[in-house]
Design a protein around this motif. Structure first.
Motif, PDB file in Angstrom:
ATOM      1  N   TYR A  48       0.864  -1.176   0.000  1.00  0.00           N
ATOM      2  CA  TYR A  48       0.000   0.000   0.000  1.00  0.00           C
ATOM      3  C   TYR A  48       0.900   1.225   0.000  1.00  0.00           C
ATOM      4  O   TYR A  48       2.069   1.158   0.365  1.00  0.00           O
ATOM      5  N   ILE A  49       0.349   2.354  -0.390  1.00  0.00           N
ATOM      6  CA  ILE A  49       1.093   3.606  -0.357  1.00  0.00           C
ATOM      7  C   ILE A  49       0.262   4.648   0.376  1.00  0.00           C
ATOM      8  O   ILE A  49      -0.934   4.808   0.107  1.00  0.00           O
ATOM      9  N   TYR A  50       0.898   5.308   1.335  1.00  0.00           N
ATOM     10  CA  TYR A  50       0.325   6.483   1.973  1.00  0.00           C
ATOM     11  C   TYR A  50       0.863   7.676   1.208  1.00  0.00           C
ATOM     12  O   TYR A  50       2.083   7.804   1.028  1.00  0.00           O
ATOM     13  N   HIS A  51      -0.015   8.556   0.764  1.00  0.00           N
ATOM     14  CA  HIS A  51       0.440   9.761   0.089  1.00  0.00           C
ATOM     15  C   HIS A  51      -0.615  10.844   0.162  1.00  0.00           C
ATOM     16  O   HIS A  51      -1.758  10.599   0.526  1.00  0.00           O
ATOM     17  N   ASN A  52      -0.187  12.048  -0.149  1.00  0.00           N
ATOM     18  CA  ASN A  52      -1.016  13.239  -0.043  1.00  0.00           C
ATOM     19  C   ASN A  52      -1.100  13.868  -1.428  1.00  0.00           C
ATOM     20  O   ASN A  52      -0.074  14.200  -2.010  1.00  0.00           O
ATOM     21  N   GLN A  53      -2.314  13.996  -1.940  1.00  0.00           N
ATOM     22  CA  GLN A  53      -2.467  14.512  -3.297  1.00  0.00           C
ATOM     23  C   GLN A  53      -3.732  15.358  -3.392  1.00  0.00           C
ATOM     24  O   GLN A  53      -4.745  15.049  -2.772  1.00  0.00           O
ATOM     25  N   LEU A  54      -3.660  16.396  -4.186  1.00  0.00           N
ATOM     26  CA  LEU A  54      -4.743  17.368  -4.346  1.00  0.00           C
ATOM     27  C   LEU A  54      -6.094  16.722  -4.654  1.00  0.00           C
ATOM     28  O   LEU A  54      -7.117  17.112  -4.111  1.00  0.00           O
ATOM     29  N   SER A  55      -6.115  15.721  -5.510  1.00  0.00           N
ATOM     30  CA  SER A  55      -7.388  15.165  -5.978  1.00  0.00           C
ATOM     31  C   SER A  55      -8.039  14.197  -4.985  1.00  0.00           C
ATOM     32  O   SER A  55      -9.109  13.665  -5.261  1.00  0.00           O
ATOM     33  N   PHE A  56      -7.441  13.973  -3.823  1.00  0.00           N
ATOM     34  CA  PHE A  56      -7.990  13.023  -2.859  1.00  0.00           C
ATOM     35  C   PHE A  56      -8.672  13.732  -1.699  1.00  0.00           C
ATOM     36  O   PHE A  56      -8.243  14.789  -1.264  1.00  0.00           O
ATOM     37  N   VAL A  57      -9.731  13.100  -1.193  1.00  0.00           N
ATOM     38  CA  VAL A  57     -10.364  13.530   0.046  1.00  0.00           C
ATOM     39  C   VAL A  57     -10.676  12.250   0.816  1.00  0.00           C
ATOM     40  O   VAL A  57     -11.365  11.370   0.316  1.00  0.00           O
ATOM     41  N   ASN A  58     -10.146  12.142   2.032  1.00  0.00           N
ATOM     42  CA  ASN A  58     -10.384  10.951   2.835  1.00  0.00           C
ATOM     43  C   ASN A  58     -11.583  11.155   3.761  1.00  0.00           C
ATOM     44  O   ASN A  58     -12.226  12.201   3.731  1.00  0.00           O
ATOM     45  N   LEU A  86      11.223   3.798   9.351  1.00  0.00           N
ATOM     46  CA  LEU A  86       9.916   3.894  10.013  1.00  0.00           C
ATOM     47  C   LEU A  86       9.316   2.504  10.168  1.00  0.00           C
ATOM     48  O   LEU A  86       9.357   1.699   9.242  1.00  0.00           O
ATOM     49  N   ASN A  87       8.704   2.249  11.302  1.00  0.00           N
ATOM     50  CA  ASN A  87       7.994   0.983  11.449  1.00  0.00           C
ATOM     51  C   ASN A  87       6.489   1.226  11.299  1.00  0.00           C
ATOM     52  O   ASN A  87       6.033   2.360  11.181  1.00  0.00           O
ATOM     53  N   LYS A  88       5.736   0.160  11.308  1.00  0.00           N
ATOM     54  CA  LYS A  88       4.287   0.241  11.075  1.00  0.00           C
ATOM     55  C   LYS A  88       3.584   1.128  12.103  1.00  0.00           C
ATOM     56  O   LYS A  88       2.718   1.925  11.752  1.00  0.00           O
ATOM     57  N   ASP A  89       3.968   1.026  13.374  1.00  0.00           N
ATOM     58  CA  ASP A  89       3.333   1.846  14.418  1.00  0.00           C
ATOM     59  C   ASP A  89       3.599   3.336  14.209  1.00  0.00           C
ATOM     60  O   ASP A  89       2.694   4.162  14.339  1.00  0.00           O
ATOM     61  N   GLN A  90       4.856   3.683  13.887  1.00  0.00           N
ATOM     62  CA  GLN A  90       5.201   5.082  13.643  1.00  0.00           C
ATOM     63  C   GLN A  90       4.435   5.625  12.447  1.00  0.00           C
ATOM     64  O   GLN A  90       3.938   6.746  12.470  1.00  0.00           O
ATOM     65  N   LEU A  91       4.351   4.826  11.394  1.00  0.00           N
ATOM     66  CA  LEU A  91       3.623   5.231  10.191  1.00  0.00           C
ATOM     67  C   LEU A  91       2.149   5.455  10.511  1.00  0.00           C
ATOM     68  O   LEU A  91       1.572   6.471  10.120  1.00  0.00           O
ATOM     69  N   GLN A  92       1.541   4.546  11.243  1.00  0.00           N
ATOM     70  CA  GLN A  92       0.124   4.672  11.579  1.00  0.00           C
ATOM     71  C   GLN A  92      -0.143   5.873  12.480  1.00  0.00           C
ATOM     72  O   GLN A  92      -1.106   6.612  12.282  1.00  0.00           O
ATOM     73  N   GLN A  93       0.729   6.108  13.460  1.00  0.00           N
ATOM     74  CA  GLN A  93       0.562   7.262  14.350  1.00  0.00           C
ATOM     75  C   GLN A  93       0.625   8.573  13.580  1.00  0.00           C
ATOM     76  O   GLN A  93      -0.202   9.466  13.779  1.00  0.00           O
ATOM     77  N   MET A  94       1.588   8.685  12.672  1.00  0.00           N
ATOM     78  CA  MET A  94       1.726   9.914  11.906  1.00  0.00           C
ATOM     79  C   MET A  94       0.561  10.078  10.937  1.00  0.00           C
ATOM     80  O   MET A  94       0.056  11.190  10.750  1.00  0.00           O
ATOM     81  N   ALA A  95       0.122   8.980  10.341  1.00  0.00           N
ATOM     82  CA  ALA A  95      -1.025   9.046   9.433  1.00  0.00           C
ATOM     83  C   ALA A  95      -2.265   9.528  10.184  1.00  0.00           C
ATOM     84  O   ALA A  95      -3.047  10.327   9.667  1.00  0.00           O
ATOM     85  N   ASP A  96      -2.440   9.064  11.420  1.00  0.00           N
ATOM     86  CA  ASP A  96      -3.575   9.510  12.236  1.00  0.00           C
ATOM     87  C   ASP A  96      -3.503  11.007  12.522  1.00  0.00           C
ATOM     88  O   ASP A  96      -4.516  11.701  12.521  1.00  0.00           O
ATOM     89  N   VAL A  97      -2.298  11.521  12.772  1.00  0.00           N
ATOM     90  CA  VAL A  97      -2.113  12.944  13.047  1.00  0.00           C
ATOM     91  C   VAL A  97      -2.399  13.783  11.801  1.00  0.00           C
ATOM     92  O   VAL A  97      -3.018  14.843  11.873  1.00  0.00           O
ATOM     93  N   LEU A  98      -1.971  13.303  10.630  1.00  0.00           N
ATOM     94  CA  LEU A  98      -2.049  14.099   9.401  1.00  0.00           C
ATOM     95  C   LEU A  98      -3.293  13.863   8.556  1.00  0.00           C
ATOM     96  O   LEU A  98      -3.512  14.575   7.576  1.00  0.00           O
ATOM     97  N   LYS A  99      -4.127  12.902   8.927  1.00  0.00           N
ATOM     98  CA  LYS A  99      -5.243  12.523   8.057  1.00  0.00           C
ATOM     99  C   LYS A  99      -6.274  13.622   7.817  1.00  0.00           C
ATOM    100  O   LYS A  99      -6.956  13.622   6.805  1.00  0.00           O
ATOM    101  N   SER A 100      -6.384  14.590   8.709  1.00  0.00           N
ATOM    102  CA  SER A 100      -7.384  15.646   8.517  1.00  0.00           C
ATOM    103  C   SER A 100      -6.835  16.879   7.796  1.00  0.00           C
ATOM    104  O   SER A 100      -7.576  17.807   7.512  1.00  0.00           O
ATOM    105  N   HIS A 101      -5.543  16.886   7.478  1.00  0.00           N
ATOM    106  CA  HIS A 101      -4.933  18.024   6.782  1.00  0.00           C
ATOM    107  C   HIS A 101      -5.257  17.978   5.289  1.00  0.00           C
ATOM    108  O   HIS A 101      -5.061  16.955   4.639  1.00  0.00           O
ATOM    109  N   LYS A 102      -5.745  19.096   4.763  1.00  0.00           N
ATOM    110  CA  LYS A 102      -6.051  19.183   3.330  1.00  0.00           C
ATOM    111  C   LYS A 102      -4.808  19.563   2.534  1.00  0.00           C
ATOM    112  O   LYS A 102      -3.953  20.304   3.026  1.00  0.00           O
ATOM    113  N   TYR A 103      -4.744  19.064   1.313  1.00  0.00           N
ATOM    114  CA  TYR A 103      -3.616  19.355   0.429  1.00  0.00           C
ATOM    115  C   TYR A 103      -3.536  20.847   0.125  1.00  0.00           C
ATOM    116  O   TYR A 103      -4.534  21.504  -0.118  1.00  0.00           O
TER     117      TYR A 103
END
Length: 147
Positions: A48-58, A86-103
């Motif tokens: 899977y890939i975590y990424h931030n892109q203009l055309s996406f809205v989660n 980065l390990n899986k826990d670090q990745l998930q924690q950061m994704a949780d912190v950044l998930k509400s930020h808009k591009y």
């Protein structure tokens, strides 16, 4: 023809060896000198890939998503793959912190996202260089008009 085979072989080898936390750099769809970045999440043999892109809205209203790597990468040119540690826990924690930020290209683009994960700094050298270039260009135009 030989070059295409070698590139395909290298890509296949790299994909097989990618692990959670690997930073991947693609040639962007927009322009060949601009790049798109993401972070890999491996679950068994699935990437899977975590990424931030203009055309996406989660679901949280932000632009960072996790999607099937093969679907996203299909047809895109991979520039590089870099280990981040980065390990899986670090990745998930950061994704949780950044998930509400808009591009936002200047304040929250894909490079901001991966640099926050990789070096814990929310920066985008590319956005900075483009902003500096625009300031210089504006100064040149202003100077030329005054002459």
């Amino acid at each position: 023809m030989k070059t295409a085979y070698i590139e395909a072989d290298v890509k296949k080898h790299n994909l097989k060896n990618m692990q959670t936390g690997d930073l991947i750099k693609f040639e962007a769809d927009v322009h060949p000198i601009i790049f798109h970045y993401g972070i890999i999440d491996r679950v068994s043999d699935k990437l899977y890939i975590y990424h931030n892109q203009l055309s996406f809205v989660n679901k949280s209203g932000g632009s960072m998503i996790r999607e099937d790597f093969n679907e996203y990468a299909n047809g895109r040119k991979i520039i590089s793959i870099e280990k981040t540690g980065l390990n899986k826990d670090q990745l998930q924690q950061m994704a949780d912190v950044l998930k509400s930020h808009k591009y936002d290209f200047v304040n929250n683009n894909c490079e901001h996202f991966v640099n926050k994960l990789k070096i814990n700094r929310f920066i985008s050298p590319t956005a900075g260089k483009i902003a500096l270039g625009l300031v210089v260009l504006t100064g040149i135009i202003w100077y030329m008009k005054k002459r």
